[in-house]
Design an enzyme around this catalytic site. Structure first.
Site, PDB file in Angstrom:
ATOM      1  N   ARG A 270       2.766 -30.683  10.885  1.00  0.00           N
ATOM      2  CA  ARG A 270       2.105 -29.529  11.515  1.00  0.00           C
ATOM      3  C   ARG A 270       1.436 -28.646  10.462  1.00  0.00           C
ATOM      4  O   ARG A 270       0.300 -28.210  10.644  1.00  0.00           O
ATOM      5  CB  ARG A 270       3.143 -28.747  12.331  1.00  0.00           C
ATOM      6  CG  ARG A 270       3.642 -29.569  13.510  1.00  0.00           C
ATOM      7  CD  ARG A 270       4.932 -29.055  14.092  1.00  0.00           C
ATOM      8  NE  ARG A 270       5.405 -29.977  15.135  1.00  0.00           N
ATOM      9  CZ  ARG A 270       6.622 -29.958  15.653  1.00  0.00           C
ATOM     10  NH1 ARG A 270       7.508 -29.066  15.242  1.00  0.00           N
ATOM     11  NH2 ARG A 270       6.961 -30.815  16.588  1.00  0.00           N
TER      12      ARG A 270
ATOM     13  N   ARG B 275       7.170   1.037   8.337  1.00  0.00           N
ATOM     14  CA  ARG B 275       7.297   1.981   9.454  1.00  0.00           C
ATOM     15  C   ARG B 275       7.940   1.297  10.671  1.00  0.00           C
ATOM     16  O   ARG B 275       8.052   1.891  11.728  1.00  0.00           O
ATOM     17  CB  ARG B 275       5.919   2.548   9.818  1.00  0.00           C
ATOM     18  CG  ARG B 275       5.330   3.386   8.690  1.00  0.00           C
ATOM     19  CD  ARG B 275       3.920   3.833   8.954  1.00  0.00           C
ATOM     20  NE  ARG B 275       3.345   4.410   7.742  1.00  0.00           N
ATOM     21  CZ  ARG B 275       2.042   4.509   7.491  1.00  0.00           C
ATOM     22  NH1 ARG B 275       1.163   4.069   8.378  1.00  0.00           N
ATOM     23  NH2 ARG B 275       1.628   5.043   6.363  1.00  0.00           N
TER      24      ARG B 275
ATOM     25  N   GLY C 251      -1.775  -5.344   8.672  1.00  0.00           N
ATOM     26  CA  GLY C 251      -2.995  -5.403   7.850  1.00  0.00           C
ATOM     27  C   GLY C 251      -2.815  -6.352   6.681  1.00  0.00           C
ATOM     28  O   GLY C 251      -3.695  -7.186   6.391  1.00  0.00           O
TER      29      GLY C 251
ATOM     30  N   HIS D 248      10.224 -24.003   9.085  1.00  0.00           N
ATOM     31  CA  HIS D 248       9.234 -24.661   9.943  1.00  0.00           C
ATOM     32  C   HIS D 248       7.796 -24.509   9.460  1.00  0.00           C
ATOM     33  O   HIS D 248       6.983 -25.412   9.669  1.00  0.00           O
ATOM     34  CB  HIS D 248       9.327 -24.112  11.378  1.00  0.00           C
ATOM     35  CG  HIS D 248      10.575 -24.541  12.095  1.00  0.00           C
ATOM     36  ND1 HIS D 248      10.728 -24.421  13.450  1.00  0.00           N
ATOM     37  CD2 HIS D 248      11.727 -25.090  11.631  1.00  0.00           C
ATOM     38  CE1 HIS D 248      11.924 -24.881  13.814  1.00  0.00           C
ATOM     39  NE2 HIS D 248      12.554 -25.290  12.714  1.00  0.00           N
ATOM     40  N   ASN D 249       7.458 -23.351   8.904  1.00  0.00           N
ATOM     41  CA  ASN D 249       6.051 -23.094   8.543  1.00  0.00           C
ATOM     42  C   ASN D 249       5.792 -23.172   7.044  1.00  0.00           C
ATOM     43  O   ASN D 249       4.651 -23.037   6.620  1.00  0.00           O
ATOM     44  CB  ASN D 249       5.603 -21.703   9.021  1.00  0.00           C
ATOM     45  CG  ASN D 249       6.041 -21.386  10.427  1.00  0.00           C
ATOM     46  OD1 ASN D 249       6.754 -20.405  10.661  1.00  0.00           O
ATOM     47  ND2 ASN D 249       5.644 -22.212  11.383  1.00  0.00           N
TER      48      ASN D 249
ATOM     49  N   ASP E  99       0.865  -1.176   0.000  1.00  0.00           N
ATOM     50  CA  ASP E  99       0.000   0.000   0.000  1.00  0.00           C
ATOM     51  C   ASP E  99       0.905   1.230   0.000  1.00  0.00           C
ATOM     52  O   ASP E  99       2.129   1.115  -0.195  1.00  0.00           O
ATOM     53  CB  ASP E  99      -1.011  -0.045   1.166  1.00  0.00           C
ATOM     54  CG  ASP E  99      -0.383   0.184   2.542  1.00  0.00           C
ATOM     55  OD1 ASP E  99       0.854   0.363   2.618  1.00  0.00           O
ATOM     56  OD2 ASP E  99      -1.129   0.189   3.534  1.00  0.00           O
ATOM     57  N   HIS E 100       0.327   2.399   0.243  1.00  0.00           N
ATOM     58  CA  HIS E 100       1.108   3.643   0.221  1.00  0.00           C
ATOM     59  C   HIS E 100       2.181   3.658   1.320  1.00  0.00           C
ATOM     60  O   HIS E 100       3.168   4.363   1.199  1.00  0.00           O
ATOM     61  CB  HIS E 100       0.178   4.847   0.401  1.00  0.00           C
ATOM     62  CG  HIS E 100      -0.678   4.734   1.632  1.00  0.00           C
ATOM     63  ND1 HIS E 100      -1.765   3.877   1.693  1.00  0.00           N
ATOM     64  CD2 HIS E 100      -0.571   5.313   2.854  1.00  0.00           C
ATOM     65  CE1 HIS E 100      -2.299   3.960   2.907  1.00  0.00           C
ATOM     66  NE2 HIS E 100      -1.599   4.825   3.627  1.00  0.00           N
TER      67      HIS E 100
ATOM     68  N   CYS F  16       3.222  -3.064   4.033  1.00  0.00           N
ATOM     69  CA  CYS F  16       2.400  -1.900   4.375  1.00  0.00           C
ATOM     70  C   CYS F  16       3.120  -1.168   5.508  1.00  0.00           C
ATOM     71  O   CYS F  16       4.316  -1.378   5.714  1.00  0.00           O
ATOM     72  CB  CYS F  16       0.965  -2.280   4.710  1.00  0.00           C
ATOM     73  SG  CYS F  16       0.723  -3.302   6.179  1.00  0.00           S
TER      74      CYS F  16
ATOM     75  N   THR G 118       2.818  -1.317   8.847  1.00  0.00           N
ATOM     76  CA  THR G 118       3.245  -2.232   9.918  1.00  0.00           C
ATOM     77  C   THR G 118       3.437  -3.658   9.426  1.00  0.00           C
ATOM     78  O   THR G 118       4.027  -4.483  10.137  1.00  0.00           O
ATOM     79  CB  THR G 118       2.166  -2.291  11.018  1.00  0.00           C
ATOM     80  OG1 THR G 118       0.949  -2.762  10.408  1.00  0.00           O
ATOM     81  CG2 THR G 118       1.943  -0.936  11.653  1.00  0.00           C
ATOM     82  N   GLY G 119       2.867  -3.992   8.283  1.00  0.00           N
ATOM     83  CA  GLY G 119       2.828  -5.378   7.797  1.00  0.00           C
ATOM     84  C   GLY G 119       1.653  -6.153   8.374  1.00  0.00           C
ATOM     85  O   GLY G 119       1.329  -7.245   7.900  1.00  0.00           O
TER      86      GLY G 119
ATOM     87  N   ARG H 240       8.730 -33.432  10.625  1.00  0.00           N
ATOM     88  CA  ARG H 240       7.699 -33.155  11.626  1.00  0.00           C
ATOM     89  C   ARG H 240       7.001 -31.826  11.349  1.00  0.00           C
ATOM     90  O   ARG H 240       5.833 -31.645  11.698  1.00  0.00           O
ATOM     91  CB  ARG H 240       8.296 -33.172  13.039  1.00  0.00           C
ATOM     92  CG  ARG H 240       9.251 -32.043  13.341  1.00  0.00           C
ATOM     93  CD  ARG H 240       9.855 -32.184  14.744  1.00  0.00           C
ATOM     94  NE  ARG H 240      10.637 -31.025  15.136  1.00  0.00           N
ATOM     95  CZ  ARG H 240      11.888 -30.781  14.729  1.00  0.00           C
ATOM     96  NH1 ARG H 240      12.487 -31.611  13.896  1.00  0.00           N
ATOM     97  NH2 ARG H 240      12.528 -29.699  15.150  1.00  0.00           N
ATOM     98  N   HIS H 241       7.702 -30.920  10.682  1.00  0.00           N
ATOM     99  CA  HIS H 241       7.091 -29.628  10.363  1.00  0.00           C
ATOM    100  C   HIS H 241       6.008 -29.786   9.299  1.00  0.00           C
ATOM    101  O   HIS H 241       5.010 -29.066   9.306  1.00  0.00           O
ATOM    102  CB  HIS H 241       8.157 -28.630   9.910  1.00  0.00           C
ATOM    103  CG  HIS H 241       9.228 -28.438  10.936  1.00  0.00           C
ATOM    104  ND1 HIS H 241       8.975 -27.887  12.174  1.00  0.00           N
ATOM    105  CD2 HIS H 241      10.541 -28.784  10.930  1.00  0.00           C
ATOM    106  CE1 HIS H 241      10.092 -27.871  12.879  1.00  0.00           C
ATOM    107  NE2 HIS H 241      11.056 -28.421  12.153  1.00  0.00           N
TER     108      HIS H 241
END
Ligand code: RB5
Length: 148
Positions: free
Chosen positions: A136, A109, A70, A98-99, A8-9, A65, A67-68, A132-133
């Site tokens: 999950r 910001r 949203g 892991h994910n 975004d902006h 964005c 903060t990241g 194992r990941h």
């Protein structure tokens, strides 16, 4: 690997920095905006990137964005997306190992372009560890299939 990127902006400068990085790394990308001189709404950018990742049109996504937060909330509403909000290099590595995160979100910001670049570089080059990941991550996938 093909990546979709958007901001975004509040994330334009880091988006440009990460595009430069991907060019240096010879990673193919599509830029989904924003073309913003003025204020825009982050879901309008997060969801198209998330849908391209979920459909397999691209392999990964990167969203920026202010903060990241949203961007990550919106992207994670799309089935099949595992969007990680990351502001340090250790988490960038771990969320891939892991994910198996398929979207990276960052906040302009919160961190500067130098750190964002290092985070993106590690995130783009780290493989999922599986084992194992994978069990999950499969549980998240199962939940999506049966409840959403
Ligand atoms: C826009 O001002 C700001 O709210 C947005 O960039 C993001 O930080 C939202 O989570």
């Amino acid at each position: 690997m093909k990546v979709a990127i958007a901001s975004d902006h509040g994330g334009v400068a880091i988006r440009q920095e990460i595009k430069k990085l991907m060019e240096e790394m010879e990673i193919e990308y599509i830029d989904l905006g924003c073309e913003c001189g003025s204020s825009v709404d982050y879901p309008d950018y997060a969801i198209p990137v998330a849908e391209k990742v979920a459909s397999g049109e691209v392999d990964r996504g990167i969203l920026i964005c202010g903060t990241g937060i949203g961007m990550s909330i919106a992207a994670n509403k799309v089935k099949g997306v595992r969007c990680a909000l990351v502001h340090d290099v250790y988490s960038a590595k771990m969320t891939r190992e892991h994910n198996d995160s398929n979207i990276l979100a960052m906040g302009e910001r919160v961190i500067g372009p130098g750190l964002a670049r290092e985070i993106a570089k590690v995130w783009l080059t780290t493989e999922f560890a599986g084992g194992r990941h994978a069990n999950r991550v499969n549980k998240i996938h199962q939940y999506e299939q049966t409840h959403l």
